[in-house]
Motif scaffolding. Structure first.
Motif, PDB file in Angstrom:
ATOM      1  N   CYS A 192       0.854  -1.192   0.000  1.00 31.24           N
ATOM      2  CA  CYS A 192       0.000   0.000   0.000  1.00 31.24           C
ATOM      3  C   CYS A 192       0.884   1.235   0.000  1.00 31.24           C
ATOM      4  O   CYS A 192       1.932   1.262   0.650  1.00 31.24           O
ATOM      5  CB  CYS A 192      -0.888   0.043   1.247  1.00 31.24           C
ATOM      6  SG  CYS A 192      -2.117  -1.258   1.287  1.00 31.24           S
ATOM      7  N   GLN A 216       0.342   5.671  -0.219  1.00 37.74           N
ATOM      8  CA  GLN A 216      -0.550   6.811  -0.433  1.00 37.74           C
ATOM      9  C   GLN A 216       0.204   8.127  -0.400  1.00 37.74           C
ATOM     10  O   GLN A 216       1.273   8.233   0.203  1.00 37.74           O
ATOM     11  CB  GLN A 216      -1.688   6.812   0.573  1.00 37.74           C
ATOM     12  CG  GLN A 216      -1.274   6.702   2.012  1.00 37.74           C
ATOM     13  CD  GLN A 216      -2.494   6.412   2.880  1.00 37.74           C
ATOM     14  OE1 GLN A 216      -3.232   5.456   2.634  1.00 37.74           O
ATOM     15  NE2 GLN A 216      -2.715   7.265   3.870  1.00 37.74           N
ATOM     16  N   ASP A 255      -0.725  12.122   0.415  1.00 35.99           N
ATOM     17  CA  ASP A 255      -1.771  13.030   0.945  1.00 35.99           C
ATOM     18  C   ASP A 255      -3.123  12.326   1.052  1.00 35.99           C
ATOM     19  O   ASP A 255      -4.108  12.773   0.456  1.00 35.99           O
ATOM     20  CB  ASP A 255      -1.931  14.278   0.049  1.00 35.99           C
ATOM     21  CG  ASP A 255      -0.622  15.010  -0.144  1.00 35.99           C
ATOM     22  OD1 ASP A 255       0.245  14.921   0.756  1.00 35.99           O
ATOM     23  OD2 ASP A 255      -0.453  15.643  -1.204  1.00 35.99           O
ATOM     24  N   GLN A 256      -3.182  11.268   1.752  1.00 39.36           N
ATOM     25  CA  GLN A 256      -4.435  10.504   2.003  1.00 39.36           C
ATOM     26  C   GLN A 256      -4.958   9.779   0.756  1.00 39.36           C
ATOM     27  O   GLN A 256      -5.896   9.001   0.854  1.00 39.36           O
ATOM     28  CB  GLN A 256      -5.599  11.410   2.510  1.00 39.36           C
ATOM     29  CG  GLN A 256      -5.265  12.447   3.552  1.00 39.36           C
ATOM     30  CD  GLN A 256      -4.952  11.807   4.893  1.00 39.36           C
ATOM     31  OE1 GLN A 256      -5.486  10.762   5.242  1.00 39.36           O
ATOM     32  NE2 GLN A 256      -4.061  12.427   5.653  1.00 39.36           N
ATOM     33  N   LYS A 257      -4.370  10.078  -0.422  1.00 41.17           N
ATOM     34  CA  LYS A 257      -4.891   9.415  -1.630  1.00 41.17           C
ATOM     35  C   LYS A 257      -4.181   8.073  -1.808  1.00 41.17           C
ATOM     36  O   LYS A 257      -2.947   8.017  -1.871  1.00 41.17           O
ATOM     37  CB  LYS A 257      -4.641  10.311  -2.849  1.00 41.17           C
ATOM     38  CG  LYS A 257      -5.265   9.779  -4.124  1.00 41.17           C
ATOM     39  CD  LYS A 257      -4.882  10.635  -5.329  1.00 41.17           C
ATOM     40  CE  LYS A 257      -5.192   9.912  -6.617  1.00 41.17           C
ATOM     41  NZ  LYS A 257      -4.517  10.469  -7.773  1.00 41.17           N
ATOM     42  N   LYS A 258      -4.979   6.996  -1.896  1.00 38.21           N
ATOM     43  CA  LYS A 258      -4.406   5.662  -2.100  1.00 38.21           C
ATOM     44  C   LYS A 258      -3.902   5.556  -3.530  1.00 38.21           C
ATOM     45  O   LYS A 258      -4.688   5.686  -4.474  1.00 38.21           O
ATOM     46  CB  LYS A 258      -5.479   4.593  -1.906  1.00 38.21           C
ATOM     47  CG  LYS A 258      -5.601   4.069  -0.511  1.00 38.21           C
ATOM     48  CD  LYS A 258      -6.510   2.838  -0.516  1.00 38.21           C
ATOM     49  CE  LYS A 258      -6.833   2.460   0.913  1.00 38.21           C
ATOM     50  NZ  LYS A 258      -7.905   1.449   0.974  1.00 38.21           N
ATOM     51  N   ILE A 259      -2.618   5.315  -3.701  1.00 37.29           N
ATOM     52  CA  ILE A 259      -2.088   5.151  -5.060  1.00 37.29           C
ATOM     53  C   ILE A 259      -1.937   3.654  -5.350  1.00 37.29           C
ATOM     54  O   ILE A 259      -2.317   3.188  -6.414  1.00 37.29           O
ATOM     55  CB  ILE A 259      -0.729   5.866  -5.239  1.00 37.29           C
ATOM     56  CG1 ILE A 259      -0.751   7.283  -4.654  1.00 37.29           C
ATOM     57  CG2 ILE A 259      -0.287   5.860  -6.692  1.00 37.29           C
ATOM     58  CD1 ILE A 259      -1.418   8.336  -5.461  1.00 37.29           C
ATOM     59  N   ASP A 299      -2.885  -0.150  -3.673  1.00 40.69           N
ATOM     60  CA  ASP A 299      -3.850  -0.654  -2.708  1.00 40.69           C
ATOM     61  C   ASP A 299      -3.734  -2.183  -2.614  1.00 40.69           C
ATOM     62  O   ASP A 299      -4.236  -2.894  -3.480  1.00 40.69           O
ATOM     63  CB  ASP A 299      -5.248  -0.220  -3.217  1.00 40.69           C
ATOM     64  CG  ASP A 299      -6.347  -0.585  -2.252  1.00 40.69           C
ATOM     65  OD1 ASP A 299      -6.047  -0.944  -1.116  1.00 40.69           O
ATOM     66  OD2 ASP A 299      -7.521  -0.506  -2.664  1.00 40.69           O
ATOM     67  N   THR A 355       4.687   4.482  -9.977  1.00 46.00           N
ATOM     68  CA  THR A 355       4.772   4.506  -8.511  1.00 46.00           C
ATOM     69  C   THR A 355       5.308   3.169  -8.016  1.00 46.00           C
ATOM     70  O   THR A 355       6.176   3.122  -7.132  1.00 46.00           O
ATOM     71  CB  THR A 355       3.377   4.784  -7.912  1.00 46.00           C
ATOM     72  OG1 THR A 355       2.904   6.018  -8.450  1.00 46.00           O
ATOM     73  CG2 THR A 355       3.421   4.852  -6.410  1.00 46.00           C
ATOM     74  N   GLY A 388      -6.281   0.831 -10.960  1.00 47.34           N
ATOM     75  CA  GLY A 388      -6.652   1.441  -9.686  1.00 47.34           C
ATOM     76  C   GLY A 388      -5.724   1.046  -8.545  1.00 47.34           C
ATOM     77  O   GLY A 388      -6.162   0.883  -7.408  1.00 47.34           O
ATOM     78  N   LYS A 421     -11.736   2.398 -11.103  1.00 50.00           N
ATOM     79  CA  LYS A 421     -12.023   1.446 -10.008  1.00 50.00           C
ATOM     80  C   LYS A 421     -11.533   0.078 -10.481  1.00 50.00           C
ATOM     81  O   LYS A 421     -11.721  -0.263 -11.649  1.00 50.00           O
ATOM     82  CB  LYS A 421     -13.523   1.375  -9.736  1.00 50.00           C
ATOM     83  CG  LYS A 421     -14.100   2.685  -9.234  1.00 50.00           C
ATOM     84  CD  LYS A 421     -15.600   2.538  -9.001  1.00 50.00           C
ATOM     85  CE  LYS A 421     -16.219   3.897  -8.793  1.00 50.00           C
ATOM     86  NZ  LYS A 421     -16.325   4.650 -10.065  1.00 50.00           N
TER      87      LYS A 421
END
Ligand code: ADP
Ligand code: MG
Length: 235
Positions: free
Chosen positions: A10, A12, A14-18, A20, A44, A206, A233
């Motif tokens: 996992c 992320q 700034d709180q954004k999940k890149i 998962d 990433t 996603g 998604k």
């Protein structure tokens, strides 16, 4: 044991999940294609495996040859044989191709590496890395330099947009050069036709691996269920 094994990774910003709960394995001597549309998280993932500045997973494991490498610095991972090519433009403007190829070389002749990527050494060794070389020629020279490092795992991250610098056939030829050197390759691309030259392939969507299997099955899945359709998604 896989050469590279990523478990439930996992990441992320700034709180954004890149990424998962991403899991992926690349076997020894395997050419593994990672397919995904723009923004799916491919680069990433590459930066996390390499250990680039600012890229540390929030959870999960990255095992290389059975050993956890998360805490290792980028140069320590490079010493273990993990290298990256392709996404970044070459940063060695002004030096000769021969010198450039000797920089990180473990052994061997620069000429051999040039031949492997389809460039004639007598034409290129004394050229200077500058604007007189086309983008495609520069990419090949960069790939020759990765070969010269004799990586155990080469991560090749093809740029997402703009011109495709090398044709599918050219990529196939170059990757065979890596195979001859017993390197495993994680080839990151958005072109499903490239998947066909792999031993196995995976589709990223996603921030998750949504499909792993034979290149033809993954290419088919990618074509029919693109992330554009599923709106980012996981499909
Ligand atoms: P790909 O290589 O598949 O095109 P990336 O790994 O570059 O995808 O990006 C995955 C997602 O993470 C995208 O939604 C992108 O906008 C986001 N992202 C990547 N880097 C950053 C960053 N430094 N800051 C914020 N968001 C980022
Ligand atoms: Mg990318």
């Amino acid at each position: 044991m896989p050469l590279l094994e990523i478990r439930n990774l996992c990441f992320q910003i700034d709180q954004k999940k890149i990424l998962d709960e991403l899991s992926l394995a690349v076997k020894e001597n395997e050419i593994h294609v990672l397919l995904g549309t723009n923004g799916s998280g491919k680069s990433t993932l590459a930066y996390l495996v390499l250990g680039c500045e600012g890229y540390f997973p929030s959870s999960g494991e990255i095992l290389f040859a059975g050993r956890e490498i998360k805490a290792l610095k980028i140069h320590e991972r490079a010493q273990q044989g993990i290298t990256l090519a392709w996404q970044e433009p070459a940063k060695f403007e002004g030096i000769s191709v021969a010198d450039y190829l000797s920089l990180g070389a473990r052994s061997g002749e620069p000429s051999d590496y040039l031949r492997r990527v389809g460039l004639r050494p007598e034409e290129y060794l004394n050229r200077v890395l500058d604007k007189t070389l086309s983008e495609g020629q520069r990419k090949r020279i960069e790939l020759a330099s990765v070969l010269a490092m004799k990586p155990r795992l080469a991560i090749l991250d093809e740029p997402d947009s703009g011109i495709d610098l090398l044709s599918v056939q050219e990529i196939v030829d170059v990757i065979h050069g890596f195979k001859d050197f017993q390197a495993s390759v994680l080839l990151i691309t958005h072109r499903e036709e490239i998947a066909h030259m792999a031993n196995r392939a995976s589709q990223l969507c996603g921030g998750k691996i949504v499909f792993t299997g034979s290149p033809s099955a993954v290419a088919q899945h990618f074509k029919t269920r693109r992330c554009i359709v599923c709106d980012g998604k996981p499909c």
